[in-house]
Design a protein around this motif. Structure first.
Motif, PDB file in Angstrom:
ATOM      1  N   ARG A 150      16.348  26.837  29.986  1.00 22.35           N
ATOM      2  CA  ARG A 150      15.866  28.087  29.386  1.00 22.35           C
ATOM      3  C   ARG A 150      16.890  28.604  28.400  1.00 22.35           C
ATOM      4  N   VAL A 151      16.468  29.519  27.562  1.00 25.64           N
ATOM      5  CA  VAL A 151      17.334  30.138  26.561  1.00 25.64           C
ATOM      6  C   VAL A 151      17.355  31.641  26.835  1.00 25.64           C
ATOM      7  N   HIS A 152      18.478  32.287  26.529  1.00 30.84           N
ATOM      8  CA  HIS A 152      18.653  33.711  26.840  1.00 30.84           C
ATOM      9  C   HIS A 152      18.975  34.535  25.594  1.00 30.84           C
ATOM     10  N   VAL A 153      18.533  35.785  25.632  1.00 39.87           N
ATOM     11  CA  VAL A 153      19.013  36.807  24.702  1.00 39.87           C
ATOM     12  C   VAL A 153      20.034  37.624  25.463  1.00 39.87           C
ATOM     13  N   LEU A 154      21.204  37.813  24.853  1.00 43.32           N
ATOM     14  CA  LEU A 154      22.236  38.665  25.443  1.00 43.32           C
ATOM     15  C   LEU A 154      22.393  39.903  24.586  1.00 43.32           C
TER      16      LEU A 154
END
Length: 200
Positions: A150-154
């Motif tokens: 998965r990919v995340h927004v921080l």
């Protein structure tokens, strides 16, 4: 208009993230308590609150078109003398990684860049240049394999602390209710920041 400072990254899964944090501590990385172990896809960018929904749509569409990334981290290397950064080189599914990066690096999650994208996992951001050769020699044998799903927004918060606020899995959403109005459902690990506004 209010803005948020966001970044897009692949968070390094455990147990390799724990190993990386041990290396970061040993090298004196002063971002250890503020930034999780990661591979940056989009460096910090200011996004207007009104554009947050668009940013999350870009993230989800990019993730839905991607598959799990099998990556190898290491050996350690450096950007010195350009910058005194020590990092783990990234290899493995670089084609998939670059494709994901291109899909997610779109407005409002894009910004002008002064350097070419080099996939890497930072171990020390501002290391004393005199210590870099010894650090590279001691850690020369370090390698780790990870699968990122998965990919995340921080989002940057108080004290320049970066925390994940949204994520999207590398899989197309499930479509239900094919009657009059199809509904897409995506399973995430975090409550969507837009949905959080509706919670009491």
């Amino acid at each position: 208009m209010a803005r948020q400072r966001l970044g897009v990254a692949l968070l390094i899964p455990a147990p390799v993230s724990t190993e990386m944090n041990g290396l970061r501590r040993a090298l004196g990385d002063d971002t250890l308590d503020r930034i999780p172990a990661h591979i940056t896809l989009v460096p910090p960018v200011n996004v207007n609150d009104a554009d947050l929904a668009d940013a999350l749509r870009v993230l989800r569409e990019a993730a839905a078109a991607s598959g799990p990334l099998r990556l190898e981290l290491g050996p350690p290397t450096t950007f010195h003398p350009v910058t005194p950064v020590v990092y783990l080189a990234v290899s493995g599914d670089l084609e998939g990684l670059h494709e994901l990066r291109e899909r997610v690096f779109r407005p409002p999650l894009s910004r002008p860049l002064s350097r070419t994208f080099v996939p890497h996992a930072t171990l020390a951001d501002e290391m004393d240049p005199a210590r870099i050769p010894a650090a590279l020699a001691v850690l020369a044998g370090y390698r780790a394999e990870v699968t990122v799903e998965r990919v995340h927004v921080l989002r940057e918060g108080r004290g320049r602390v970066w925390r994940p606020v949204a994520d999207a899995p590398f899989a197309p959403p499930a479509v239900i209710g094919r009657g009059g109005l199809p509904v897409e459902i995506t399973e995430t690990e975090l409550v969507d920041p837009l949905a959080q506004r509706l919670l009491p």
